[in-house]
Scaffold this motif. Structure first.
Motif, mmCIF file in Angstrom:
data_model
loop_
_atom_site.group_PDB
_atom_site.id
_atom_site.type_symbol
_atom_site.label_atom_id
_atom_site.label_comp_id
_atom_site.label_asym_id
_atom_site.label_seq_id
_atom_site.Cartn_x
_atom_site.Cartn_y
_atom_site.Cartn_z
ATOM 1 N N ILE A 1 0.850 -1.189 0.000
ATOM 2 C CA ILE A 1 0.000 0.000 0.000
ATOM 3 C C ILE A 1 0.885 1.238 0.000
ATOM 4 O O ILE A 1 1.917 1.274 0.659
ATOM 5 N N THR A 2 0.476 2.259 -0.729
ATOM 6 C CA THR A 2 1.183 3.531 -0.742
ATOM 7 C C THR A 2 0.253 4.619 -0.228
ATOM 8 O O THR A 2 -0.883 4.726 -0.672
ATOM 9 N N VAL A 3 0.756 5.411 0.706
ATOM 10 C CA VAL A 3 0.010 6.544 1.245
ATOM 11 C C VAL A 3 0.705 7.819 0.792
ATOM 12 O O VAL A 3 1.927 7.933 0.910
ATOM 13 N N LEU A 4 -0.066 8.754 0.280
ATOM 14 C CA LEU A 4 0.464 10.052 -0.113
ATOM 15 C C LEU A 4 -0.365 11.118 0.575
ATOM 16 O O LEU A 4 -1.552 11.254 0.309
ATOM 17 N N PHE B 1 12.377 9.721 4.977
ATOM 18 C CA PHE B 1 11.421 9.146 4.045
ATOM 19 C C PHE B 1 12.176 8.337 2.991
ATOM 20 O O PHE B 1 13.363 8.559 2.753
ATOM 21 N N ASP B 2 11.493 7.412 2.351
ATOM 22 C CA ASP B 2 12.075 6.561 1.318
ATOM 23 C C ASP B 2 12.522 7.434 0.145
ATOM 24 O O ASP B 2 11.692 8.046 -0.527
ATOM 25 N N PRO B 3 13.839 7.502 -0.123
ATOM 26 C CA PRO B 3 14.326 8.401 -1.180
ATOM 27 C C PRO B 3 13.797 8.053 -2.569
ATOM 28 O O PRO B 3 13.577 8.938 -3.389
ATOM 29 N N VAL C 1 4.056 5.983 11.725
ATOM 30 C CA VAL C 1 3.014 4.943 11.684
ATOM 31 C C VAL C 1 3.187 4.082 10.439
ATOM 32 O O VAL C 1 3.120 2.849 10.502
ATOM 33 N N CYS C 2 3.425 4.726 9.292
ATOM 34 C CA CYS C 2 3.576 3.975 8.051
ATOM 35 C C CYS C 2 4.815 3.082 8.083
ATOM 36 O O CYS C 2 4.760 1.927 7.650
ATOM 37 N N GLY D 1 4.815 -0.940 7.776
ATOM 38 C CA GLY D 1 5.372 -1.419 6.523
ATOM 39 C C GLY D 1 4.650 -0.877 5.299
ATOM 40 O O GLY D 1 4.533 -1.564 4.286
ATOM 41 N N VAL D 2 4.193 0.356 5.391
ATOM 42 C CA VAL D 2 3.449 0.997 4.312
ATOM 43 C C VAL D 2 4.329 2.072 3.682
ATOM 44 O O VAL D 2 4.956 2.863 4.390
ATOM 45 N N LYS D 3 4.384 2.099 2.332
ATOM 46 C CA LYS D 3 5.107 3.164 1.640
ATOM 47 C C LYS D 3 4.394 4.478 1.886
ATOM 48 O O LYS D 3 3.171 4.553 1.830
#
Length: 153
Positions: free
Chosen positions: A2-5, A47-49, A106-107, A111-113
């Motif tokens: 899942i990806t959260v933006l 954050f994930d680069p 939280v993400c 394990g949520v992007k």
């Protein structure tokens, strides 16, 4: 996966983050009370680069120029004193907001992007606070449309 933006407004801590400018968060200073319940204590959450660059590129494809940067997450209203703003600027922060570090923690825990996009609203970098009529900005709608398109890619 899942990806959260998340998309939201932020106070500008530097003049270069002008009204309606867009920043994809690469790191958030943890000055709030939620992230410590999901991540070990620390000064910041990164954050994930790859996800940051994907969002910057995707926004560019939709005609929205975005920079990357560091934000200061604080969950208390009126905490942005001159002294604190100067300390956060010294740490490289361009913006102040109330959610990024908490949501990132939280993400990561789940394990949520996750990525967070901010548009510049009010200004906290001058001698006096400047509202800059940011609540009437059309930037939020533009970013929402781009985010939906990015999600469909």
């Amino acid at each position: 996966m899942i990806t959260v933006l998340a998309i939201g407004g932020a106070g500008a801590l530097v003049e270069e983050f002008s009204r309606n400018d867009v920043m994809v968060v690469e790191s958030a200073i943890r000055d709030e009370g939620t992230s410590v319940h999901y991540l070990p204590p620390g000064r910041r959450v990164d954050f994930d680069p790859d996800e940051v660059q994907r969002i910057v590129s995707g926004l560019g494809q939709h005609g929205i120029s975005a920079r990357t940067g560091i934000t200061w997450t604080t969950d208390a209203d009126f905490r942005e004193t001159h002294a604190r703003v100067e300390r956060r600027r010294a740490e490289g922060c361009a913006a102040a907001e109330m959610e990024a570090a908490s949501l990132a923690a939280v993400c990561q825990f789940r394990g949520v992007k996750y990525a967070h996009v901010l548009y510049s609203g009010d200004a906290l970098h001058g001698e006096f606070w400047s509202e800059r009529a940011w609540t009437t900005s059309t930037r939020r709608g533009q970013l929402l449309e781009a985010a939906i398109a990015l999600r469909m890619q």
